[in-house]
Design a protein around this motif. Structure first.
Motif, mmCIF file in Angstrom:
data_model
loop_
_atom_site.group_PDB
_atom_site.id
_atom_site.type_symbol
_atom_site.label_atom_id
_atom_site.label_comp_id
_atom_site.label_asym_id
_atom_site.label_seq_id
_atom_site.Cartn_x
_atom_site.Cartn_y
_atom_site.Cartn_z
ATOM 1 N N ASP A 91 10.962 -8.505 11.054
ATOM 2 C CA ASP A 91 11.595 -7.454 11.853
ATOM 3 C C ASP A 91 12.907 -6.952 11.265
ATOM 4 N N SER A 92 13.446 -7.630 10.254
ATOM 5 C CA SER A 92 14.618 -7.114 9.549
ATOM 6 C C SER A 92 14.219 -6.078 8.503
ATOM 7 N N SER A 93 12.930 -5.974 8.252
ATOM 8 C CA SER A 93 12.398 -4.984 7.313
ATOM 9 C C SER A 93 12.121 -3.694 8.066
ATOM 10 N N GLN A 94 12.166 -2.572 7.366
ATOM 11 C CA GLN A 94 11.955 -1.283 8.010
ATOM 12 C C GLN A 94 10.583 -1.190 8.684
ATOM 13 N N GLY A 95 9.537 -1.708 8.036
ATOM 14 C CA GLY A 95 8.186 -1.572 8.564
ATOM 15 C C GLY A 95 7.835 -2.501 9.711
ATOM 16 N N LYS A 96 8.477 -3.661 9.798
ATOM 17 C CA LYS A 96 8.176 -4.657 10.836
ATOM 18 C C LYS A 96 6.667 -4.898 10.944
ATOM 19 N N HIS A 97 6.011 -5.049 9.796
ATOM 20 C CA HIS A 97 4.553 -5.106 9.781
ATOM 21 C C HIS A 97 3.967 -6.401 10.340
ATOM 22 N N GLU A 112 8.218 -17.488 3.245
ATOM 23 C CA GLU A 112 9.307 -17.619 2.285
ATOM 24 C C GLU A 112 9.301 -19.021 1.684
ATOM 25 N N PRO A 113 9.546 -19.145 0.382
ATOM 26 C CA PRO A 113 9.588 -20.466 -0.256
ATOM 27 C C PRO A 113 10.596 -21.387 0.441
ATOM 28 N N GLY A 114 10.169 -22.613 0.705
ATOM 29 C CA GLY A 114 11.050 -23.604 1.309
ATOM 30 C C GLY A 114 11.164 -23.527 2.817
ATOM 31 N N GLU A 115 10.516 -22.557 3.453
ATOM 32 C CA GLU A 115 10.558 -22.429 4.910
ATOM 33 C C GLU A 115 9.177 -22.738 5.472
ATOM 34 N N SER A 116 9.137 -23.463 6.591
ATOM 35 C CA SER A 116 7.840 -23.799 7.171
ATOM 36 C C SER A 116 7.796 -23.603 8.685
ATOM 37 N N TRP A 117 8.769 -22.897 9.243
ATOM 38 C CA TRP A 117 8.785 -22.721 10.686
ATOM 39 C C TRP A 117 7.663 -21.777 11.141
ATOM 40 N N ARG A 118 7.280 -21.944 12.401
ATOM 41 C CA ARG A 118 6.245 -21.118 13.023
ATOM 42 C C ARG A 118 6.811 -20.488 14.290
ATOM 43 N N TRP A 119 6.347 -19.283 14.608
ATOM 44 C CA TRP A 119 6.837 -18.520 15.755
ATOM 45 C C TRP A 119 5.666 -17.982 16.555
ATOM 46 N N CYS A 120 5.768 -18.066 17.883
ATOM 47 C CA CYS A 120 4.767 -17.470 18.765
ATOM 48 C C CYS A 120 5.346 -16.185 19.352
ATOM 49 N N TYR A 121 4.690 -15.062 19.068
ATOM 50 C CA TYR A 121 5.160 -13.778 19.597
ATOM 51 C C TYR A 121 5.026 -13.681 21.106
ATOM 52 N N VAL A 122 4.029 -14.314 21.675
ATOM 53 C CA VAL A 122 3.805 -14.224 23.122
ATOM 54 C C VAL A 122 4.864 -15.022 23.880
ATOM 55 N N ASP A 123 5.074 -16.257 23.452
ATOM 56 C CA ASP A 123 6.018 -17.139 24.154
ATOM 57 C C ASP A 123 7.459 -16.976 23.674
ATOM 58 N N HIS A 124 7.660 -16.200 22.606
ATOM 59 C CA HIS A 124 9.003 -15.962 22.052
ATOM 60 C C HIS A 124 9.729 -17.259 21.753
ATOM 61 N N LYS A 125 9.023 -18.167 21.028
ATOM 62 C CA LYS A 125 9.664 -19.436 20.686
ATOM 63 C C LYS A 125 9.067 -20.026 19.417
ATOM 64 N N LEU A 126 9.841 -20.921 18.807
ATOM 65 C CA LEU A 126 9.350 -21.681 17.669
ATOM 66 C C LEU A 126 8.329 -22.678 18.173
ATOM 67 N N VAL A 127 7.261 -22.830 17.401
ATOM 68 C CA VAL A 127 6.200 -23.772 17.824
ATOM 69 C C VAL A 127 5.880 -24.726 16.692
ATOM 70 N N ARG A 172 0.819 -1.217 0.000
ATOM 71 C CA ARG A 172 0.000 0.000 0.000
ATOM 72 C C ARG A 172 0.850 1.264 0.000
ATOM 73 N N SER A 173 1.962 1.246 0.731
ATOM 74 C CA SER A 173 2.765 2.459 0.900
ATOM 75 C C SER A 173 3.926 2.577 -0.081
ATOM 76 N N GLY A 174 4.193 1.515 -0.828
ATOM 77 C CA GLY A 174 5.347 1.526 -1.728
ATOM 78 C C GLY A 174 6.636 1.151 -1.022
ATOM 79 N N GLY A 175 6.522 0.597 0.186
ATOM 80 C CA GLY A 175 7.700 0.194 0.953
ATOM 81 C C GLY A 175 8.298 -1.098 0.430
ATOM 82 N N ARG A 176 9.417 -1.483 1.036
ATOM 83 C CA ARG A 176 10.114 -2.707 0.636
ATOM 84 C C ARG A 176 10.271 -3.599 1.856
ATOM 85 N N TRP A 177 10.276 -4.889 1.608
ATOM 86 C CA TRP A 177 10.432 -5.837 2.698
ATOM 87 C C TRP A 177 11.632 -6.727 2.449
ATOM 88 N N VAL A 178 12.086 -7.395 3.530
ATOM 89 C CA VAL A 178 13.203 -8.326 3.455
ATOM 90 C C VAL A 178 12.662 -9.756 3.359
#
Length: 85
Positions: free
Chosen positions: A47-53, A70-85, A26-32
């Motif tokens: 979070d490596s991207s400027q917007g951290k959306h 991302e293609p080839g990646e399937s990991w999951r993260w919980c923001y509350v528990d700060h861990k891979l789930v 929407r804003s014309g920004g770029r992501w990592v």
């Protein structure tokens, strides 16, 4: 996969809402790297991207679990528990 995260109850079958970061598109920004919310399908930038959306989406909605969009990646993260789930 780490057991014991109560936030996995929020995970639903979702479809990505876009092919890129919603806010950056929407804003014309770029992501990592892209992350998808496993509660609603929102696609946001990492979070490596400027917007951290993806993290911003968590703070706005409380949707705690994301997955790499991302293609080839399937990991999951919980923001509350700060861990891979």
């Amino acid at each position: 996969m780490t057991a014991g995260c109560p936030h996995l109850e929020q995970v639903r079958p979702v479809t990505p809402t876009t092919t890129g970061c919603e806010e950056c598109l929407r804003s014309g920004g770029r992501w990592v790297h892209l992350r998808m919310c496993l509660s609603c399908g929102h696609v946001g930038c990492c979070d490596s991207s400027q917007g951290k959306h993806a993290t911003g989406h968590f703070h706005e909605t409380g949707h705690a679990v994301i997955q790499s969009a991302e293609p080839g990646e399937s990991w999951r993260w919980c923001y509350v528990d700060h861990k891979l789930v």
